[in-house]
Design a protein around this motif. Structure first.
Motif, mmCIF file in Angstrom:
data_model
loop_
_atom_site.group_PDB
_atom_site.id
_atom_site.type_symbol
_atom_site.label_atom_id
_atom_site.label_comp_id
_atom_site.label_asym_id
_atom_site.label_seq_id
_atom_site.Cartn_x
_atom_site.Cartn_y
_atom_site.Cartn_z
ATOM 1 N N TRP A 93 -6.176 -15.532 8.034
ATOM 2 C CA TRP A 93 -6.871 -14.326 7.597
ATOM 3 C C TRP A 93 -5.838 -13.257 7.314
ATOM 4 O O TRP A 93 -4.870 -13.104 8.062
ATOM 5 C CB TRP A 93 -7.834 -13.830 8.675
ATOM 6 C CG TRP A 93 -8.878 -14.841 8.997
ATOM 7 C CD1 TRP A 93 -8.921 -15.654 10.086
ATOM 8 C CD2 TRP A 93 -10.013 -15.176 8.211
ATOM 9 N NE1 TRP A 93 -10.010 -16.474 10.020
ATOM 10 C CE2 TRP A 93 -10.706 -16.194 8.872
ATOM 11 C CE3 TRP A 93 -10.507 -14.701 6.997
ATOM 12 C CZ2 TRP A 93 -11.868 -16.751 8.368
ATOM 13 C CZ3 TRP A 93 -11.668 -15.258 6.499
ATOM 14 C CH2 TRP A 93 -12.340 -16.268 7.189
ATOM 15 N N PRO A 94 -6.019 -12.470 6.253
ATOM 16 C CA PRO A 94 -5.041 -11.422 5.950
ATOM 17 C C PRO A 94 -5.043 -10.330 7.015
ATOM 18 O O PRO A 94 -6.092 -9.825 7.390
ATOM 19 C CB PRO A 94 -5.500 -10.864 4.607
ATOM 20 C CG PRO A 94 -6.588 -11.746 4.119
ATOM 21 C CD PRO A 94 -7.067 -12.572 5.251
ATOM 22 N N ALA A 95 -3.861 -9.978 7.496
ATOM 23 C CA ALA A 95 -3.699 -8.840 8.399
ATOM 24 C C ALA A 95 -3.199 -7.637 7.608
ATOM 25 O O ALA A 95 -3.479 -6.495 7.945
ATOM 26 C CB ALA A 95 -2.707 -9.181 9.509
ATOM 27 N N LEU A 96 -2.457 -7.913 6.532
ATOM 28 C CA LEU A 96 -1.914 -6.871 5.663
ATOM 29 C C LEU A 96 -1.675 -7.497 4.302
ATOM 30 O O LEU A 96 -1.152 -8.609 4.208
ATOM 31 C CB LEU A 96 -0.596 -6.334 6.225
ATOM 32 C CG LEU A 96 0.100 -5.249 5.407
ATOM 33 C CD1 LEU A 96 -0.707 -3.947 5.446
ATOM 34 C CD2 LEU A 96 1.505 -5.014 5.924
ATOM 35 N N CYS A 97 -2.042 -6.784 3.248
ATOM 36 C CA CYS A 97 -1.899 -7.319 1.905
ATOM 37 C C CYS A 97 -1.518 -6.187 0.957
ATOM 38 O O CYS A 97 -2.149 -5.128 0.970
ATOM 39 C CB CYS A 97 -3.229 -7.933 1.474
ATOM 40 S SG CYS A 97 -3.192 -8.697 -0.141
ATOM 41 N N ALA A 98 -0.476 -6.402 0.159
ATOM 42 C CA ALA A 98 -0.051 -5.421 -0.839
ATOM 43 C C ALA A 98 -0.120 -6.055 -2.217
ATOM 44 O O ALA A 98 0.446 -7.122 -2.448
ATOM 45 C CB ALA A 98 1.367 -4.950 -0.555
ATOM 46 N N TYR A 139 5.895 -4.384 8.322
ATOM 47 C CA TYR A 139 5.744 -5.110 7.062
ATOM 48 C C TYR A 139 5.181 -4.212 5.969
ATOM 49 O O TYR A 139 5.533 -4.368 4.793
ATOM 50 C CB TYR A 139 4.913 -6.383 7.235
ATOM 51 C CG TYR A 139 5.776 -7.513 7.736
ATOM 52 C CD1 TYR A 139 6.626 -8.184 6.873
ATOM 53 C CD2 TYR A 139 5.779 -7.873 9.073
ATOM 54 C CE1 TYR A 139 7.463 -9.200 7.327
ATOM 55 C CE2 TYR A 139 6.607 -8.887 9.543
ATOM 56 C CZ TYR A 139 7.445 -9.538 8.664
ATOM 57 O OH TYR A 139 8.266 -10.530 9.120
ATOM 58 N N ARG A 140 4.320 -3.266 6.319
ATOM 59 C CA ARG A 140 3.823 -2.308 5.323
ATOM 60 C C ARG A 140 5.019 -1.601 4.677
ATOM 61 O O ARG A 140 5.119 -1.494 3.456
ATOM 62 C CB ARG A 140 2.889 -1.288 5.963
ATOM 63 C CG ARG A 140 2.374 -0.215 4.985
ATOM 64 C CD ARG A 140 1.580 0.878 5.700
ATOM 65 N NE ARG A 140 0.557 0.361 6.567
ATOM 66 C CZ ARG A 140 -0.667 -0.009 6.180
ATOM 67 N NH1 ARG A 140 -1.009 0.100 4.911
ATOM 68 N NH2 ARG A 140 -1.544 -0.463 7.050
ATOM 69 N N GLU A 141 5.932 -1.124 5.497
ATOM 70 C CA GLU A 141 7.117 -0.429 5.003
ATOM 71 C C GLU A 141 7.986 -1.372 4.155
ATOM 72 O O GLU A 141 8.457 -0.995 3.082
ATOM 73 C CB GLU A 141 7.921 0.121 6.182
ATOM 74 C CG GLU A 141 9.066 1.000 5.771
ATOM 75 C CD GLU A 141 9.742 1.623 6.970
ATOM 76 O OE1 GLU A 141 10.987 1.601 6.995
ATOM 77 O OE2 GLU A 141 9.046 2.116 7.877
ATOM 78 N N GLU A 142 8.173 -2.595 4.627
ATOM 79 C CA GLU A 142 8.979 -3.565 3.870
ATOM 80 C C GLU A 142 8.333 -3.913 2.530
ATOM 81 O O GLU A 142 9.026 -4.019 1.509
ATOM 82 C CB GLU A 142 9.205 -4.839 4.687
ATOM 83 C CG GLU A 142 10.173 -4.652 5.833
ATOM 84 C CD GLU A 142 10.470 -5.959 6.541
ATOM 85 O OE1 GLU A 142 10.685 -6.973 5.841
ATOM 86 O OE2 GLU A 142 10.482 -5.961 7.791
ATOM 87 N N PHE A 143 7.008 -4.111 2.512
ATOM 88 C CA PHE A 143 6.311 -4.419 1.265
ATOM 89 C C PHE A 143 6.481 -3.269 0.277
ATOM 90 O O PHE A 143 6.807 -3.470 -0.887
ATOM 91 C CB PHE A 143 4.813 -4.656 1.505
ATOM 92 C CG PHE A 143 4.450 -5.931 2.221
ATOM 93 C CD1 PHE A 143 5.396 -6.883 2.574
ATOM 94 C CD2 PHE A 143 3.128 -6.188 2.550
ATOM 95 C CE1 PHE A 143 5.039 -8.062 3.230
ATOM 96 C CE2 PHE A 143 2.749 -7.359 3.194
ATOM 97 C CZ PHE A 143 3.706 -8.291 3.538
ATOM 98 N N ARG A 144 6.259 -2.045 0.753
ATOM 99 C CA ARG A 144 6.358 -0.874 -0.124
ATOM 100 C C ARG A 144 7.787 -0.692 -0.632
ATOM 101 O O ARG A 144 7.996 -0.349 -1.800
ATOM 102 C CB ARG A 144 5.864 0.370 0.603
ATOM 103 C CG ARG A 144 4.341 0.354 0.834
ATOM 104 C CD ARG A 144 3.891 1.648 1.451
ATOM 105 N NE ARG A 144 4.197 2.728 0.527
ATOM 106 C CZ ARG A 144 3.296 3.500 -0.062
ATOM 107 N NH1 ARG A 144 2.013 3.304 0.178
ATOM 108 N NH2 ARG A 144 3.654 4.462 -0.878
ATOM 109 N N ASP A 145 8.777 -0.902 0.239
ATOM 110 C CA ASP A 145 10.176 -0.791 -0.181
ATOM 111 C C ASP A 145 10.517 -1.809 -1.262
ATOM 112 O O ASP A 145 11.189 -1.485 -2.247
ATOM 113 C CB ASP A 145 11.126 -0.966 1.010
ATOM 114 C CG ASP A 145 11.176 0.251 1.917
ATOM 115 O OD1 ASP A 145 10.698 1.330 1.511
ATOM 116 O OD2 ASP A 145 11.697 0.108 3.036
ATOM 117 N N ALA A 146 10.053 -3.037 -1.095
ATOM 118 C CA ALA A 146 10.323 -4.082 -2.085
ATOM 119 C C ALA A 146 9.675 -3.733 -3.428
ATOM 120 O O ALA A 146 10.308 -3.870 -4.476
ATOM 121 C CB ALA A 146 9.824 -5.437 -1.586
#
Length: 188
Positions: free
Chosen positions: A3-8, A87-94
């Motif tokens: 199940w998704p916990a975080l998705c960007a 991971y939110r920060e890492e996803f946004r940075d990428a």
């Protein structure tokens, strides 16, 4: 089941070098995930464990010609809040480093992570259609109807509330809800 916990979700063109950087940056192995939602769109993933010992899967999927989805999946237990925020920060940075356009992050933590519809949604885009649901007479019920947790950040709620206020159904909402909504927006 995953199940998704975080998705960007982001869109834009990636060169093969940029895609390689993305895979390397997240330690992803180029192979298709076979379990969980939208597994067929997966192009790379890796299993991991957070500091609580929660089993997770980090995944990169492609949607359409230029859509990219980074997802942190959980298998049962919710990961630690610090894991999700990291991971939110890492996803946004990428997304930023690759020059992609961020479409949404779910669950959203800020207004720019909320997917919104066009300024004047038609009935098909509205969460209410053309008629207001009489069961939604106060903000607490409206948050639930919009898929928001009562603890969602105020700026996220404000974006979603303003969007609802543009729907054809909003004029039919109770006057008390109109007043409650206006008060909420004044205090955000």
């Amino acid at each position: 089941m995953l199940w998704p916990a975080l998705c960007a979700l982001a869109y834009g063109h990636l060169t093969s070098d940029q895609l390689t950087w993305l895979l390397d940056n997240f330690g992803l192995t180029k192979n298709v995930r076979v379990e969980g939602p939208v597994a067929a769109q997966s192009i790379a993933h890796r299993p991991l464990v957070d500091e609580q010992g929660t089993a997770l899967v980090l995944d990169l999927a492609r949607t359409g010609g230029s859509g990219w989805v980074l997802t942190l999946f959980r298998n049962g237990q919710q990961p630690a809040a610090a894991t999700i925020e990291g991971y939110r920060e890492e996803f946004r940075d990428a997304v930023r480093q690759l020059g992609l356009t961020l479409v949404q992050v779910e669950p959203p933590a800020s207004a720019d992570e909320v997917l919104t519809t066009p300024a004047a949604p038609d009935e098909a885009d509205s969460p209410f259609g053309s008629h207001w649901d009489p069961a939604v007479g106060e903000l607490g019920r409206l948050w639930t109807r919009l898929g928001l947790d009562r603890e969602a950040p105020g700026e996220v709620k404000a974006v979603k509330l303003r969007e609802v206020m543009l729907t054809p159904a909003w004029p039919q909402a109770p006057g008390s809800l109109h007043r409650e909504a206006e008060e909420f927006l004044r205090n955000v």
